[in-house]
Design an enzyme around this catalytic site. Structure first.
Site, PDB file in Angstrom:
ATOM      1  N   ARG A  51      45.411  42.788  48.314  1.00  0.00           N
ATOM      2  CA  ARG A  51      44.788  41.539  47.867  1.00  0.00           C
ATOM      3  C   ARG A  51      43.519  41.736  47.044  1.00  0.00           C
ATOM      4  O   ARG A  51      43.365  41.168  45.961  1.00  0.00           O
ATOM      5  CB  ARG A  51      44.389  40.659  49.073  1.00  0.00           C
ATOM      6  CG  ARG A  51      45.446  39.783  49.613  1.00  0.00           C
ATOM      7  CD  ARG A  51      45.283  39.682  51.111  1.00  0.00           C
ATOM      8  NE  ARG A  51      45.494  40.995  51.670  1.00  0.00           N
ATOM      9  CZ  ARG A  51      46.698  41.463  51.989  1.00  0.00           C
ATOM     10  NH1 ARG A  51      47.728  40.698  51.890  1.00  0.00           N
ATOM     11  NH2 ARG A  51      46.868  42.693  52.431  1.00  0.00           N
ATOM     12  N   THR A  52      42.590  42.509  47.569  1.00  0.00           N
ATOM     13  CA  THR A  52      41.264  42.529  46.947  1.00  0.00           C
ATOM     14  C   THR A  52      41.344  43.139  45.545  1.00  0.00           C
ATOM     15  O   THR A  52      40.838  42.564  44.582  1.00  0.00           O
ATOM     16  CB  THR A  52      40.277  43.299  47.840  1.00  0.00           C
ATOM     17  OG1 THR A  52      40.402  42.798  49.166  1.00  0.00           O
ATOM     18  CG2 THR A  52      38.850  43.118  47.360  1.00  0.00           C
ATOM     19  N   LYS A  80      36.623  66.466  43.578  1.00  0.00           N
ATOM     20  CA  LYS A  80      35.950  67.705  43.157  1.00  0.00           C
ATOM     21  C   LYS A  80      34.525  67.748  43.700  1.00  0.00           C
ATOM     22  O   LYS A  80      33.774  68.668  43.400  1.00  0.00           O
ATOM     23  CB  LYS A  80      35.904  67.782  41.633  1.00  0.00           C
ATOM     24  CG  LYS A  80      37.254  67.733  40.958  1.00  0.00           C
ATOM     25  CD  LYS A  80      37.080  67.642  39.440  1.00  0.00           C
ATOM     26  CE  LYS A  80      38.262  66.984  38.776  1.00  0.00           C
ATOM     27  NZ  LYS A  80      37.938  66.536  37.413  1.00  0.00           N
ATOM     28  N   ARG A 101      35.640  49.533  46.534  1.00  0.00           N
ATOM     29  CA  ARG A 101      35.957  49.607  47.962  1.00  0.00           C
ATOM     30  C   ARG A 101      35.830  51.062  48.372  1.00  0.00           C
ATOM     31  O   ARG A 101      36.308  51.963  47.677  1.00  0.00           O
ATOM     32  CB  ARG A 101      37.371  49.103  48.250  1.00  0.00           C
ATOM     33  CG  ARG A 101      37.810  49.409  49.679  1.00  0.00           C
ATOM     34  CD  ARG A 101      39.061  48.728  50.088  1.00  0.00           C
ATOM     35  NE  ARG A 101      38.861  47.287  50.215  1.00  0.00           N
ATOM     36  CZ  ARG A 101      39.781  46.453  50.703  1.00  0.00           C
ATOM     37  NH1 ARG A 101      40.947  46.920  51.106  1.00  0.00           N
ATOM     38  NH2 ARG A 101      39.542  45.166  50.792  1.00  0.00           N
ATOM     39  N   HIS A 129      32.441  42.758  53.933  1.00  0.00           N
ATOM     40  CA  HIS A 129      33.464  42.442  52.923  1.00  0.00           C
ATOM     41  C   HIS A 129      33.115  41.064  52.348  1.00  0.00           C
ATOM     42  O   HIS A 129      33.780  40.067  52.626  1.00  0.00           O
ATOM     43  CB  HIS A 129      34.842  42.447  53.587  1.00  0.00           C
ATOM     44  CG  HIS A 129      36.006  42.442  52.647  1.00  0.00           C
ATOM     45  ND1 HIS A 129      35.897  42.177  51.277  1.00  0.00           N
ATOM     46  CD2 HIS A 129      37.343  42.666  52.864  1.00  0.00           C
ATOM     47  CE1 HIS A 129      37.100  42.237  50.728  1.00  0.00           C
ATOM     48  NE2 HIS A 129      37.981  42.535  51.668  1.00  0.00           N
TER      49      HIS A 129
HETATM   50  N1   CP Z   1      41.826  40.997  52.895  1.00  0.00           N
HETATM   51  C1   CP Z   1      41.838  42.213  52.305  1.00  0.00           C
HETATM   52  O1   CP Z   1      40.795  42.833  52.103  1.00  0.00           O
HETATM   53  O2   CP Z   1      43.082  42.675  51.974  1.00  0.00           O
HETATM   54  P1   CP Z   1      43.372  44.061  51.235  1.00  0.00           P
HETATM   55  O3   CP Z   1      42.962  45.156  52.183  1.00  0.00           O
HETATM   56  O4   CP Z   1      44.839  44.055  50.931  1.00  0.00           O
HETATM   57  O5   CP Z   1      42.527  44.097  49.997  1.00  0.00           O
END
Ligand code: CP
Length: 365
Positions: A51-52, A80, A101, A129
């Site tokens: 999703r993100t 590396k 991320r 998040h």
């Molecule tokens: N909700 C969420 O962060 O989903 P993903 O891990 O798929 O990005």
């Protein structure tokens, strides 16, 4: 603000403004289709995501911009030995904005401090998040018509669930909020959120371990997956992973207008039968996330104070710290992997003399 690392960086007014822009995008998408023409988003994902990452990429495409990046840190020069700070500095020479991320807590913070363009935290380990919270807030506003006077139940893995930490922080600033934390004792909400965010804001809360009993008073049920990837002891994960499973039998105890949220991915903590119940809103969250990320990209690119220059690729020194110790007791914190991170602690409570890691918020010994 340069990027967005912690949801607390956004005031209620800024959150309202982002939601207003997102709703305008929903109504008038054509107005925004060239807003980011000639701009580039870099998605640097060192941890898996559906999703993100894809919603950030879809968001930038729908704004007329383009996307570069990687979905697996093993395909980057991190393998590396390149540091997070250097990676961000380099990518800041190619892109106008970065979504990162990372499995290391505090990595996007270090990236934002060290590069010339805004960095958005797209999830850092079990810490925060903030853009999932943007999706959650817009969903609550659109489904419940308000962000105040709500009883919100969080159920499942409240210890490692970074979306829970960010959403609690955001909702703690609204009026008339009550939290019900439903978790086994091993997965309780971190104490720093209880004492330094929830109690500090005068928010009413209870902690319990029975979902069925909690259900009747909830306006919102926020289910979470037990985060297997964060456990050091896999046997403990196996023991806890099925602690809560939301079924239609349990939904029978809920208010008729309660909504069910989940940041997804779901494993088996919500029965697929619940998907057919109109109170299930977790796939609406997915769509709202794309619109909120579009609004955030517009805001950050519109207000970017950074710029590419020889000076801009120098790191920003940390100047407002309480002391000079540099290693955090959380082994998943970036102070253990990044060289020369100095002065890692900040004073969060003068009276109690509480010091917390600047990067992951773990309390100093
Ligand atoms: N909700 C969420 O962060 O989903 P993903 O891990 O798929 O990005």
């Amino acid at each position: 603000m340069n990027g967005l690392i912690d949801i607390a960086e956004l005031s209620i007014e800024e959150l309202d403004s982002l939601m207003a822009v997102a709703e305008d995008i929903i109504e008038n998408p054509e107005k925004y289709q060239d807003s980011c023409k000639h701009k580039k988003l870099a998605t640097l994902f060192f941890e898996p995501s559906t999703r993100t990452r894809l919603s950030f990429e879809a968001a930038m495409h729908e704004l007329g911009g383009s996307v570069i990046g990687f979905s697996d840190g093993d395909n980057s020069s991190a393998v590396k030995g390149e540091s997070v700070a250097d990676t961000a500095r380099v990518v800041g020479c190619y892109a106008d904005i970065i979504a990162m991320r990372h499995f290391i807590e505090g990595a996007p913070f270090v990236a934002d401090r060290n590069c010339a363009v805004p960095v958005i935290n797209a999830g850092d380990g079990g810490h925060n998040h903030p853009t999932q919270t943007l999706a959650d807030l817009l969903t609550i506003k659109r489904e419940k018509g308000r962000l105040n006077n709500l009883t919100v139940g969080f159920c499942g893995d409240l210890k490692y669930g970074r979306t829970v930490h960010s959403l609690c922080t955001a909702l703690s600033r609204y009026q008339g909020i009550k939290f019900v934390f439903i978790a086994p004792k091993e997965l309780k909400i971190p104490s720093y959120l209880i004492y330094e965010v929830i109690e500090k804001n005068g928010i009413e809360y209870v902690e319990c371990d029975n979902l069925e009993e909690a259900m009747p008073e909830l306006d919102i049920l926020y289910m979470t997956r037990v985060q297997g990837e964060r456990f050091e002891d896999k046997a403990e994960y196996e023991r806890l992973k099925d602690s809560y499973i939301l079924t239609m039998d349990k939904m029978a105890h809920a208010k008729e207008d309660m909504i069910v949220l989940h940041p997804l991915p779901r494993v088996n903590e919500i029965s697929t039968q619940v998907d057919y119940d109109p109170r299930a809103c977790y796939f609406k969250q997915v769509l709202n996330g794309k619109y909120m990320r579009m609004a955030l990209i517009l805001k950050l690119l519109g207000s970017a104070t950074k710029g590419i220059s020889a000076d801009a690729v120098r790191p920003t020194p940390l100047t407002d710290d309480a002391n000079g110790e540099c290693k955090c007791q959380n082994t998943k914190c970036i102070t253990h992997t990044e060289q020369e991170l100095q002065q890692a602690f900040k004073l969060v409570d003068k009276d109690m003399n509480i010091l917390r890691c600047k990067y992951c918020e773990t309390r100093a010994k």
